[in-house]
Design a protein around this motif. Structure first.
Motif, PDB file in Angstrom:
ATOM      1  N   GLY A 112       0.793  -1.221   0.000  1.00  0.00           N
ATOM      2  CA  GLY A 112       0.000   0.000   0.000  1.00  0.00           C
ATOM      3  C   GLY A 112       0.828   1.274   0.000  1.00  0.00           C
ATOM      4  N   LEU A 113       0.102   2.382  -0.258  1.00  0.00           N
ATOM      5  CA  LEU A 113       0.758   3.689  -0.370  1.00  0.00           C
ATOM      6  C   LEU A 113       1.403   4.110   0.949  1.00  0.00           C
ATOM      7  N   GLY A 114       0.722   3.834   2.058  1.00  0.00           N
ATOM      8  CA  GLY A 114       1.275   4.200   3.365  1.00  0.00           C
ATOM      9  C   GLY A 114       2.593   3.485   3.606  1.00  0.00           C
ATOM     10  N   ILE A 132       4.617  12.834  -4.176  1.00  0.00           N
ATOM     11  CA  ILE A 132       3.973  13.056  -5.471  1.00  0.00           C
ATOM     12  C   ILE A 132       3.628  11.706  -6.094  1.00  0.00           C
ATOM     13  N   LEU A 133       2.368  11.540  -6.477  1.00  0.00           N
ATOM     14  CA  LEU A 133       1.974  10.341  -7.226  1.00  0.00           C
ATOM     15  C   LEU A 133       1.984  10.730  -8.706  1.00  0.00           C
ATOM     16  N   PRO A 134       2.924  10.172  -9.479  1.00  0.00           N
ATOM     17  CA  PRO A 134       3.108  10.643 -10.860  1.00  0.00           C
ATOM     18  C   PRO A 134       1.902  10.404 -11.767  1.00  0.00           C
ATOM     19  N   ASP A 135       0.988   9.485 -11.372  1.00  0.00           N
ATOM     20  CA  ASP A 135      -0.241   9.253 -12.154  1.00  0.00           C
ATOM     21  C   ASP A 135      -1.085  10.511 -12.271  1.00  0.00           C
ATOM     22  N   ASP A 136      -1.055  11.326 -11.227  1.00  0.00           N
ATOM     23  CA  ASP A 136      -1.859  12.543 -11.233  1.00  0.00           C
ATOM     24  C   ASP A 136      -1.027  13.678 -11.802  1.00  0.00           C
ATOM     25  N   MET A 137      -1.486  14.211 -12.936  1.00  0.00           N
ATOM     26  CA  MET A 137      -0.770  15.368 -13.517  1.00  0.00           C
ATOM     27  C   MET A 137      -1.642  16.592 -13.336  1.00  0.00           C
ATOM     28  N   ALA A 172     -13.238   6.272  -5.592  1.00  0.00           N
ATOM     29  CA  ALA A 172     -11.886   5.959  -6.089  1.00  0.00           C
ATOM     30  C   ALA A 172     -10.806   6.737  -5.338  1.00  0.00           C
ATOM     31  N   TYR A 173     -11.217   7.548  -4.337  1.00  0.00           N
ATOM     32  CA  TYR A 173     -10.267   8.494  -3.730  1.00  0.00           C
ATOM     33  C   TYR A 173     -10.269   8.445  -2.206  1.00  0.00           C
ATOM     34  N   GLY A 174      -9.224   9.067  -1.658  1.00  0.00           N
ATOM     35  CA  GLY A 174      -9.265   9.463  -0.265  1.00  0.00           C
ATOM     36  C   GLY A 174     -10.121  10.722  -0.225  1.00  0.00           C
ATOM     37  N   VAL A 175     -11.026  10.819   0.774  1.00  0.00           N
ATOM     38  CA  VAL A 175     -11.962  11.952   0.805  1.00  0.00           C
ATOM     39  C   VAL A 175     -11.819  12.663   2.152  1.00  0.00           C
ATOM     40  N   VAL A 192     -11.210   9.756   4.858  1.00  0.00           N
ATOM     41  CA  VAL A 192     -11.561   8.337   4.690  1.00  0.00           C
ATOM     42  C   VAL A 192     -11.045   7.875   3.338  1.00  0.00           C
ATOM     43  N   GLU A 193     -10.503   6.664   3.285  1.00  0.00           N
ATOM     44  CA  GLU A 193     -10.001   6.114   2.035  1.00  0.00           C
ATOM     45  C   GLU A 193     -11.121   5.400   1.283  1.00  0.00           C
ATOM     46  N   LYS A 194     -11.345   5.828   0.061  1.00  0.00           N
ATOM     47  CA  LYS A 194     -12.303   5.191  -0.861  1.00  0.00           C
ATOM     48  C   LYS A 194     -13.643   4.820  -0.208  1.00  0.00           C
ATOM     49  N   PRO A 195     -14.361   5.824   0.297  1.00  0.00           N
ATOM     50  CA  PRO A 195     -15.658   5.526   0.919  1.00  0.00           C
ATOM     51  C   PRO A 195     -16.715   5.241  -0.150  1.00  0.00           C
ATOM     52  N   ALA A 205     -11.913  15.255  -3.002  1.00  0.00           N
ATOM     53  CA  ALA A 205     -11.053  14.079  -3.144  1.00  0.00           C
ATOM     54  C   ALA A 205      -9.587  14.497  -3.096  1.00  0.00           C
ATOM     55  N   VAL A 206      -8.799  13.641  -2.447  1.00  0.00           N
ATOM     56  CA  VAL A 206      -7.350  13.884  -2.366  1.00  0.00           C
ATOM     57  C   VAL A 206      -6.745  13.475  -3.694  1.00  0.00           C
ATOM     58  N   ILE A 207      -5.958  14.364  -4.292  1.00  0.00           N
ATOM     59  CA  ILE A 207      -5.214  13.948  -5.475  1.00  0.00           C
ATOM     60  C   ILE A 207      -3.763  13.726  -5.042  1.00  0.00           C
ATOM     61  N   GLY A 208      -2.961  13.200  -5.912  1.00  0.00           N
ATOM     62  CA  GLY A 208      -1.653  12.700  -5.495  1.00  0.00           C
ATOM     63  C   GLY A 208      -0.576  13.712  -5.181  1.00  0.00           C
ATOM     64  N   ARG A 209      -0.849  14.670  -4.308  1.00  0.00           N
ATOM     65  CA  ARG A 209       0.167  15.631  -3.857  1.00  0.00           C
ATOM     66  C   ARG A 209      -0.015  15.867  -2.368  1.00  0.00           C
ATOM     67  N   ASN A 231      -1.570  -0.811   3.800  1.00  0.00           N
ATOM     68  CA  ASN A 231      -1.371   0.217   4.800  1.00  0.00           C
ATOM     69  C   ASN A 231      -1.651   1.558   4.094  1.00  0.00           C
ATOM     70  N   GLN A 232      -2.727   2.225   4.494  1.00  0.00           N
ATOM     71  CA  GLN A 232      -3.182   3.412   3.753  1.00  0.00           C
ATOM     72  C   GLN A 232      -2.607   4.718   4.307  1.00  0.00           C
ATOM     73  N   LEU A 233      -2.072   5.530   3.421  1.00  0.00           N
ATOM     74  CA  LEU A 233      -1.579   6.854   3.820  1.00  0.00           C
ATOM     75  C   LEU A 233      -2.731   7.682   4.389  1.00  0.00           C
ATOM     76  N   THR A 234      -3.899   7.557   3.765  1.00  0.00           N
ATOM     77  CA  THR A 234      -5.075   8.319   4.215  1.00  0.00           C
ATOM     78  C   THR A 234      -5.377   8.067   5.699  1.00  0.00           C
ATOM     79  N   ASP A 235      -5.323   6.801   6.123  1.00  0.00           N
ATOM     80  CA  ASP A 235      -5.630   6.479   7.526  1.00  0.00           C
ATOM     81  C   ASP A 235      -4.631   7.167   8.462  1.00  0.00           C
TER      82      ASP A 235
END
Ligand code: G1P
Length: 289
Positions: A112-114, A132-137, A172-175, A192-195, A205-209, A231-235
């Motif tokens: 996981g991201l965390g 930075i999550l490179p998927d999100d531009m 699809a997101y952390g909110v 919350v992660e992906k509610p 929604a949290v984007i990758g920054r 293990n979620q970064l959001t948590d």
């Protein structure tokens, strides 16, 4: 109060990129190009523009091309030199500015991201840092991370970039839920992660920054795994927000989700229309279509 300066940017790039198979069977998804630059290079350029001078890549198997991309390519440079291709030589040599250093850490298990962010702890140590999550531009004159660094200088604490998304996409997101929906930056109350749609606390929604304080690390080390064993970064950020200030910032610019095929294509079209060598010909082609 002296505000911390963000010098280190962490890129969690260990993911398998299954949404782009078979393209990503042997190639890192972060190496897929938008026009002529790989996604990871856009992300690194954004971090450099924001003032970071140490790039920390958390990689996995099949990601060797990322290391190679940011390393010198002696044979290629010699060949280009002998063929007197000065323009290409400059491109190859300037992928990363000389004052910037890179560290590569292997994330041996996809937990996981965390977990990926926690893997960067030995290099980041006790400093504030960016993720930075490179998927999100994000396309804007000032990069998204640069905007966040400015916000962080004013607010202190941690800053996460958020975007309002439609109800149908929220799962699809952390909110985040914030103190004041109308202001930006706004203090985060909960995350919350992906509610599911009915349980989402907002449409932010949290984007990758992320700009995070190092106190996130002990939290990440303790936070439990979710139902998928991740293990979620959001948590961890939700816990951090109860201990110190975390701000949600609505960035300026257009965001492309390049982790999806449609988002990837949209980014390709937009960046091609702005590319100095391609803009005219490509616009003409689109008009003909
Ligand atoms: C990750 C994060 C999620 C965030 C998203 C942004 O999810 O876990 O909180 O909203 O990135 O792109 P992923 O897209 O990796 O599943």
């Amino acid at each position: 109060m002296t505000q911390p300066i963000i010098k280190k940017a962490v890129f969690p790039v260990g993911g398998l990129g299954t949404r782009f198979l078979p393209a990503t069977k042997a190639v890192a998804k972060e190496m897929l190009p938008i026009v002529d630059k790989p996604l990871i290079q856009y992300a690194v350029e954004e971090a450099v523009e924001a003032g970071c001078d140490h790039m920390v890549f958390v990689t996995g198997r099949t990601k060797k091309s990322i290391e190679d991309h940011f390393d010198a390519a002696v044979e290629l440079e010699t060949e280009l030199e002998s063929r007197q291709k000065a323009g290409l030589l400059e491109i190859v040599r300037n992928i990363i500015p000389p004052h910037v250093s890179c560290s590569f850490i292997r994330q041996s298990h996809p937990l996981g991201l965390g977990h990926a962010v926690l893997c960067a702890r030995p290099v980041v140590s006790n400093e504030s840092f960016a993720v930075i999550l490179p998927d999100d531009m994000v396309d804007h004159e000032t990069g998204c991370l640069g905007q966040m660094v400015d916000v962080q200088k004013q607010t202190g604490g941690s800053v996460i970039a958020v975007d309002e998304v439609p109800d149908e996409d929220i799962a699809a997101y952390g909110v985040v839920s914030v103190d004041d929906d109308k202001s930006s930056p706004a203090r985060v109350r909960h995350m919350v992660e992906k509610p599911c749609r009915t349980e989402a606390p907002s449409r932010l929604a949290v984007i990758g920054r992320y700009i995070l304080q190092p106190e996130i690390f002990p939290i990440l080390a303790k936070v439990g795994r979710d139902a998928d064993g991740e293990n979620q970064l959001t948590d961890a950020i939700a816990i951090l927000a109860r201990q110190q200030d975390v701000y949600a910032f609505r960035f300026h610019g257009t965001r492309y989700d390049c982790g999806s095929k449609l988002g990837f294509l949209k980014a390709t079209v937009q960046y091609a229309m702005k590319h100095p060598d391609l803009a005219d010909g490509f616009r003409k082609y689109l008009n003909e279509l």
